[in-house]
Design a protein around this motif. Structure first.
Motif, PDB file in Angstrom:
ATOM      1  N   GLY A 115      67.764  -7.981  -7.734  1.00  0.00           N
ATOM      2  CA  GLY A 115      69.012  -8.598  -7.488  1.00  0.00           C
ATOM      3  C   GLY A 115      70.526  -8.300  -7.695  1.00  0.00           C
ATOM      4  O   GLY A 115      71.324  -9.106  -7.887  1.00  0.00           O
ATOM      5  N   LEU A 116      70.378  -6.848  -8.391  1.00  0.00           N
ATOM      6  CA  LEU A 116      71.411  -6.761  -9.128  1.00  0.00           C
ATOM      7  C   LEU A 116      72.274  -5.370  -8.441  1.00  0.00           C
ATOM      8  O   LEU A 116      71.761  -5.071  -7.952  1.00  0.00           O
ATOM      9  N   LEU A 117      73.234  -5.881  -8.119  1.00  0.00           N
ATOM     10  CA  LEU A 117      74.202  -4.137  -7.546  1.00  0.00           C
ATOM     11  C   LEU A 117      74.754  -3.223  -8.515  1.00  0.00           C
ATOM     12  O   LEU A 117      75.393  -3.808  -8.815  1.00  0.00           O
ATOM     13  N   PRO A 118      73.832  -2.002  -8.302  1.00  0.00           N
ATOM     14  CA  PRO A 118      74.725  -1.032  -8.874  1.00  0.00           C
ATOM     15  C   PRO A 118      75.105   0.140  -8.309  1.00  0.00           C
ATOM     16  O   PRO A 118      74.773  -0.209  -6.989  1.00  0.00           O
ATOM     17  N   ILE A 119      76.903  -0.544  -8.186  1.00  0.00           N
ATOM     18  CA  ILE A 119      77.469   0.756  -7.110  1.00  0.00           C
ATOM     19  C   ILE A 119      77.783   1.678  -8.229  1.00  0.00           C
ATOM     20  O   ILE A 119      78.584   2.553  -9.014  1.00  0.00           O
ATOM     21  N   VAL A 120      77.659   2.991  -7.305  1.00  0.00           N
ATOM     22  CA  VAL A 120      78.629   4.458  -7.590  1.00  0.00           C
ATOM     23  C   VAL A 120      79.697   4.919  -7.543  1.00  0.00           C
ATOM     24  O   VAL A 120      79.536   4.430  -6.081  1.00  0.00           O
ATOM     25  N   PHE A 159      81.975   1.998  -1.392  1.00  0.00           N
ATOM     26  CA  PHE A 159      80.317   2.499  -2.061  1.00  0.00           C
ATOM     27  C   PHE A 159      79.559   2.857  -0.331  1.00  0.00           C
ATOM     28  O   PHE A 159      79.695   2.089   0.060  1.00  0.00           O
ATOM     29  N   GLN A 160      78.515   2.977  -0.876  1.00  0.00           N
ATOM     30  CA  GLN A 160      77.438   3.497  -0.016  1.00  0.00           C
ATOM     31  C   GLN A 160      76.177   2.912  -0.637  1.00  0.00           C
ATOM     32  O   GLN A 160      76.010   2.775  -1.978  1.00  0.00           O
ATOM     33  N   VAL A 161      75.419   2.602  -0.087  1.00  0.00           N
ATOM     34  CA  VAL A 161      73.937   1.477  -0.288  1.00  0.00           C
ATOM     35  C   VAL A 161      72.821   2.026   0.347  1.00  0.00           C
ATOM     36  O   VAL A 161      73.456   2.258   1.632  1.00  0.00           O
ATOM     37  N   ASP A 162      71.918   2.473   0.317  1.00  0.00           N
ATOM     38  CA  ASP A 162      71.108   2.725   0.677  1.00  0.00           C
ATOM     39  C   ASP A 162      70.976   1.532   2.020  1.00  0.00           C
ATOM     40  O   ASP A 162      70.288   0.636   1.167  1.00  0.00           O
ATOM     41  N   TYR A 164      68.395  -0.172   3.336  1.00  0.00           N
ATOM     42  CA  TYR A 164      67.041  -0.533   3.601  1.00  0.00           C
ATOM     43  C   TYR A 164      67.134  -1.808   1.824  1.00  0.00           C
ATOM     44  O   TYR A 164      67.598  -2.275   2.383  1.00  0.00           O
ATOM     45  N   ARG A 165      68.076  -0.819   1.215  1.00  0.00           N
ATOM     46  CA  ARG A 165      68.158  -1.397   0.180  1.00  0.00           C
ATOM     47  C   ARG A 165      69.121  -2.486  -0.266  1.00  0.00           C
ATOM     48  O   ARG A 165      69.164  -4.333  -0.695  1.00  0.00           O
ATOM     49  N   ARG A 166      70.420  -2.250   0.814  1.00  0.00           N
ATOM     50  CA  ARG A 166      71.583  -2.971   1.358  1.00  0.00           C
ATOM     51  C   ARG A 166      70.920  -4.234   2.410  1.00  0.00           C
ATOM     52  O   ARG A 166      71.091  -5.250   1.472  1.00  0.00           O
ATOM     53  N   GLU A 167      70.350  -4.430   2.984  1.00  0.00           N
ATOM     54  CA  GLU A 167      70.206  -5.146   3.633  1.00  0.00           C
ATOM     55  C   GLU A 167      68.752  -6.130   2.947  1.00  0.00           C
ATOM     56  O   GLU A 167      69.263  -7.756   3.061  1.00  0.00           O
ATOM     57  N   ARG A 168      67.356  -5.542   2.198  1.00  0.00           N
ATOM     58  CA  ARG A 168      67.185  -6.959   0.956  1.00  0.00           C
ATOM     59  C   ARG A 168      68.151  -7.184   0.666  1.00  0.00           C
ATOM     60  O   ARG A 168      68.079  -8.479   0.120  1.00  0.00           O
ATOM     61  N   LEU A 169      68.857  -7.242  -0.494  1.00  0.00           N
ATOM     62  CA  LEU A 169      70.004  -7.501  -1.128  1.00  0.00           C
ATOM     63  C   LEU A 169      70.589  -8.885  -0.056  1.00  0.00           C
ATOM     64  O   LEU A 169      71.076  -9.939  -0.627  1.00  0.00           O
ATOM     65  N   LEU A 170      71.461  -8.811   1.076  1.00  0.00           N
ATOM     66  CA  LEU A 170      71.978  -9.020   2.051  1.00  0.00           C
ATOM     67  C   LEU A 170      71.022 -10.672   1.956  1.00  0.00           C
ATOM     68  O   LEU A 170      71.420 -11.426   2.380  1.00  0.00           O
ATOM     69  N   LYS A 171      70.027 -10.209   2.358  1.00  0.00           N
ATOM     70  CA  LYS A 171      68.477 -11.059   2.739  1.00  0.00           C
ATOM     71  C   LYS A 171      68.094 -11.880   1.605  1.00  0.00           C
ATOM     72  O   LYS A 171      67.663 -12.561   1.691  1.00  0.00           O
ATOM     73  N   GLY A 172      67.888 -11.160   0.283  1.00  0.00           N
ATOM     74  CA  GLY A 172      67.665 -11.786  -1.054  1.00  0.00           C
ATOM     75  C   GLY A 172      65.395 -11.366  -0.904  1.00  0.00           C
ATOM     76  O   GLY A 172      65.335 -12.669  -1.480  1.00  0.00           O
TER      77      GLY A 172
END
Length: 208
Positions: A115-120, A159-162, A164-172
């Motif tokens: 549940g952590l968001l790492p941003i590059v 920033f850009q997030v993969d 699939y990973r973005r969707e999983r975080l958005l939905k928890g």
């Protein structure tokens, strides 16, 4: 896992490159069997003096960064061993977002699982944020849906997030949550897979 859509928080600038997982959560605290309770030991060797008192020079012990939920870091954050305790400790302390020019691959992946968001962001943008945070309390808004970071002055960084990973975080959704999305299909498969064995057992009294 808690869904992540937007987050506003105070930035704590950790101005050290190559921060490894042993610095994030030292090995002597890895005996716990649950995921909670690691936040008190986060950056333990830096947060505390040899006598156990908080080191006033360390960023997380400075009053202006109290309650920080966004960690600003330098290159190669999370390097070293693959221990998942590192993101557990960061999340348990209260961090929701980590911003850095680069992350170690395994740590980067473990963040999303917890549940952590790492941003590059590019180094020049990270440097700008370090200067902002160094002048006083810096607050940022992180919008995962739009993939944008905003400061109080109206400056934005994309920033850009993969996806699939973005969707999983958005939905928890953690790994278990993703699996449970297919619970009906899993149950159907398990029931159909049992039938041949059950038929054999009823006929012969044994399964080979």
């Amino acid at each position: 896992m808690e869904a992540f859509v937007r987050h506003q928080g105070i930035v704590a600038p950790l101005d050290r490159p190559n921060v490894d997982t042993d610095a994030i959560i030292p090995k002597q605290f890895l005996k716990r069997v649950e995921r909670s309770g690691f936040g008190q030991f986060l950056f333990y060797d830096w947060r505390y003096l040899p006598n156990g008192e908080p080191d006033p020079s360390f960023v997380l012990n400075q009053p202006r960064y109290a309650g920080a939920s966004i960690l600003l870091a330098r290159n190669n954050f999370g390097c070293g061993s693959s221990r998942e305790h590192a993101p557990w400790a960061l999340a348990d302390y209260g961090f929701k977002v980590i911003i850095a020019p680069s992350f170690a691959d395994i740590f980067h992946n473990n963040c999303f699982k917890n549940g952590l968001l790492p941003i590059v962001l590019p180094e020049k943008d990270v440097e700008h944020l370090f200067q902002q945070a160094g002048r006083g309390q810096c607050r940022l808004e992180v919008d995962l849906e739009a993939q944008v970071v905003r400061d109080d002055e109206g400056t934005t960084w994309r920033f850009q997030v993969d996806p699939y990973r973005r969707e999983r975080l958005l939905k928890g959704l953690d790994d278990i949550g993703v699996t449970l999305l297919h619970a009906d299909r899993i149950t159907t498969y398990e029931q159909s897979a049992k039938k041949p064995y059950q038929d054999v057992y009823r006929t012969t009294g044994s399964v080979t």
